[in-house]
Design an enzyme around this catalytic site. Structure first.
Site, PDB file in Angstrom:
ATOM      1  N   ASP A   1     -15.093   9.678  -1.786  1.00 19.43           N
ATOM      2  CA  ASP A   1     -16.123  10.248  -2.661  1.00 19.43           C
ATOM      3  C   ASP A   1     -16.679   9.178  -3.607  1.00 19.43           C
ATOM      4  O   ASP A   1     -17.749   8.603  -3.344  1.00 19.43           O
ATOM      5  CB  ASP A   1     -15.506  11.429  -3.433  1.00 19.43           C
ATOM      6  CG  ASP A   1     -16.483  12.131  -4.354  1.00 19.43           C
ATOM      7  OD1 ASP A   1     -17.599  11.629  -4.565  1.00 19.43           O
ATOM      8  OD2 ASP A   1     -16.134  13.202  -4.892  1.00 19.43           O
TER       9      ASP A   1
ATOM     10  N   ASP B   1      -7.786  16.356  -4.120  1.00 17.30           N
ATOM     11  CA  ASP B   1      -8.703  15.328  -4.612  1.00 17.30           C
ATOM     12  C   ASP B   1      -8.074  14.626  -5.809  1.00 17.30           C
ATOM     13  O   ASP B   1      -7.938  15.210  -6.882  1.00 17.30           O
ATOM     14  CB  ASP B   1     -10.038  15.977  -5.000  1.00 17.30           C
ATOM     15  CG  ASP B   1     -11.100  14.940  -5.363  1.00 17.30           C
ATOM     16  OD1 ASP B   1     -10.774  13.734  -5.379  1.00 17.30           O
ATOM     17  OD2 ASP B   1     -12.256  15.341  -5.616  1.00 17.30           O
TER      18      ASP B   1
ATOM     19  N   LYS C   1      -7.436  19.674  -7.850  1.00 16.73           N
ATOM     20  CA  LYS C   1      -7.565  18.476  -8.666  1.00 16.73           C
ATOM     21  C   LYS C   1      -6.158  17.923  -8.924  1.00 16.73           C
ATOM     22  O   LYS C   1      -5.374  18.502  -9.673  1.00 16.73           O
ATOM     23  CB  LYS C   1      -8.274  18.820  -9.972  1.00 16.73           C
ATOM     24  CG  LYS C   1      -9.746  19.119  -9.765  1.00 16.73           C
ATOM     25  CD  LYS C   1     -10.469  17.898  -9.218  1.00 16.73           C
ATOM     26  CE  LYS C   1     -11.830  18.230  -8.640  1.00 16.73           C
ATOM     27  NZ  LYS C   1     -12.426  17.072  -7.938  1.00 16.73           N
TER      28      LYS C   1
ATOM     29  N   GLU D   1      -8.382  13.256  -0.779  1.00 17.06           N
ATOM     30  CA  GLU D   1      -9.712  12.784  -1.204  1.00 17.06           C
ATOM     31  C   GLU D   1      -9.586  11.737  -2.295  1.00 17.06           C
ATOM     32  O   GLU D   1      -8.905  11.946  -3.294  1.00 17.06           O
ATOM     33  CB  GLU D   1     -10.556  13.969  -1.693  1.00 17.06           C
ATOM     34  CG  GLU D   1     -11.956  13.543  -2.172  1.00 17.06           C
ATOM     35  CD  GLU D   1     -12.945  14.682  -2.299  1.00 17.06           C
ATOM     36  OE1 GLU D   1     -12.752  15.724  -1.619  1.00 17.06           O
ATOM     37  OE2 GLU D   1     -13.920  14.547  -3.053  1.00 17.06           O
TER      38      GLU D   1
ATOM     39  N   LYS E   1     -22.826  13.221  -3.210  1.00 11.77           N
ATOM     40  CA  LYS E   1     -23.330  13.829  -4.446  1.00 11.77           C
ATOM     41  C   LYS E   1     -24.747  13.301  -4.702  1.00 11.77           C
ATOM     42  O   LYS E   1     -24.979  12.089  -4.685  1.00 11.77           O
ATOM     43  CB  LYS E   1     -22.421  13.471  -5.624  1.00 11.77           C
ATOM     44  CG  LYS E   1     -21.055  14.134  -5.546  1.00 11.77           C
ATOM     45  CD  LYS E   1     -20.226  13.834  -6.783  1.00 11.77           C
ATOM     46  CE  LYS E   1     -19.033  14.766  -6.897  1.00 11.77           C
ATOM     47  NZ  LYS E   1     -17.967  14.483  -5.940  1.00 11.77           N
TER      48      LYS E   1
HETATM   49 MG    MG Z   1     -14.247  14.338  -5.102  1.00 14.32          MG
END
Ligand code: MG
Length: 370
Positions: free
Chosen positions: A241, A193, A165, A218, A265
């Site tokens: 994403d 990401d 992250k 990402e 997702k």
């Molecule tokens: Mg992501």
């Protein structure tokens, strides 16, 4: 078969690690999850779950999932839950947008369809490819040293794919990526990401700063156009994403060659029915996928497993076992990680049985029809 009643339960899912941090100073300590139960006149019951990643990740929040359910559920009584196309059209006609509100409802209908046909959802979605599939582990945003240490912790649990992250200060993010990359072994996969957290120029600086690292980037920026500009300035592989939220965006990204991988997702696109449509499209186009959800417990993890296990392995970049991140189990029968991998249940439907002693009393139920 007709839907006779829809109920919802609210459950808190604390994290083993205390909190989960990502870009923009965002963090969650206890996830607020909603479990949906659909009852039918055939005595067959289905379950679904929706758990947003707090209110600042996507245009979705936990109380909104429940408010939306109370708005939408009365429109769905009397429908046949096994007719998923008709069911989804009815949801979209009764409520525009709000895909996350619809996700758990659609998931519960797949659970019912599986129970009616005696088949696991993975079989209904194309069949199980192999014995299991590969997972990734998200590494909460922290100092470069702490994030690097966590690679060893998670590798000991069997993970070989690590998603950092980042999306913070570009100078520190460059350090995070280099520091973690130094811990990697042959065969490991590293993703950085940013969760929309970088400006376009900041993202290009990071991409330049890690050009010697084997790392995927990402969702660097908030907007698709910014991400595309970053893509055109870097030769690091790109995952999109947050902006990949429907079929049209996948096709736009494909046409622009904006990404190599998408993160799919379930609740971001409105449920398993629409996720499967995008999954199948991506397989045909040659776009690999991380298959997961915004968050969740045992029921979301079971649904991820069915969708991921029925995806050709060469197109499945990774998936997530959210139930191993949280301290509370809300259902029996959910898949459990083994050596960094997961398998869908072979039982009919999602293959889970909710723990009602954990869920408690319903927080919502449809009124009896006149
Ligand atoms: Mg992501």
């Amino acid at each position: 078969m007709q839907i006779t009643e829809i109920l919802a339960y609210q459950v808190g899912l604390p994290l083993f690690e205390g909190s989960y941090k990502w870009s923009g100073g965002n963090s969650v300590d206890v996830f607020d999850s909603t479990v949906v139960e659909i009852r039918t006149d055939a005595g067959i019951t289905g379950f679904g779950e929706i758990c947003p990643l707090g209110p600042a990740y996507l245009p979705a929040y936990a109380a909104g999932a429940r408010a939306g359910l109370a708005e939408l559920a009365p429109h769905l009584l009397g429908l046949d839950p096994t007719h998923l196309g008709i069911f989804n059209q009815a949801m979209d006609r009764a409520m525009r947008g709000h895909p996350y509100v619809k996700s758990a409802l659609d998931m519960a209908c797949w659970d019912i369809l599986g129970k009616v046909t005696g088949q696991p959802v993975a079989v209904l979605m194309g069949g199980r490819f192999g014995d299991d599939f590969v997972l990734y582990r998200a590494i909460s945003q922290d100092t470069p040293e702490a994030m690097a240490e966590n690679v060893g912790v998670y590798r000991a649990q069997g993970y070989t794919k690590f998603q950092l992250k980042v999306g913070g200060n570009p100078d520190i993010d460059i350090q995070r990526i280099h520091r973690v990359a130094a811990e990697l072994q042959t065969g490991d996969v590293l993703v950085a990401d940013a969760n929309t957290g970088w400006t376009q120029h900041g993202a290009i600086r990071v991409a330049n700063g890690v050009r010697d690292v084997d790392v995927y980037l990402e969702q660097p920026c908030m907007r698709y156009e910014e991400c595309l500009a970053v893509r055109q300035h870097t030769d690091r592989p790109m995952v999109l994403d947050e902006v990949m939220d429907d079929v049209a965006m996948v096709l736009r990204g494909y046409k622009d060659q904006a990404m190599d991988v998408i993160n799919l997702k379930i609740s971001k696109v409105g449920g398993l029915t629409k996720a499967r449509q995008i999954r199948d499209l991506c397989v045909s186009l040659g776009i690999a996928m991380t298959i997961e959800d915004t968050w969740g417990g045992d029921i979301v993890t079971a649904a991820i497993a069915h969708l991921a296990h029925s995806t050709p392995p060469e197109m499945l970049f990774s998936a997530t076992d959210f139930n191993s991140y949280v301290t509370v189990s809300i259902a029996e029968g959910a898949p459990q990680r083994q050596h960094g991998r997961l398998a869908a249940s072979s039982e009919p439907g999602l293959g889970i049985q909710p723990r009602f002693n954990v869920l408690g009393a319903p927080v919502y139920r449809t009124k009896d029809r006149a």
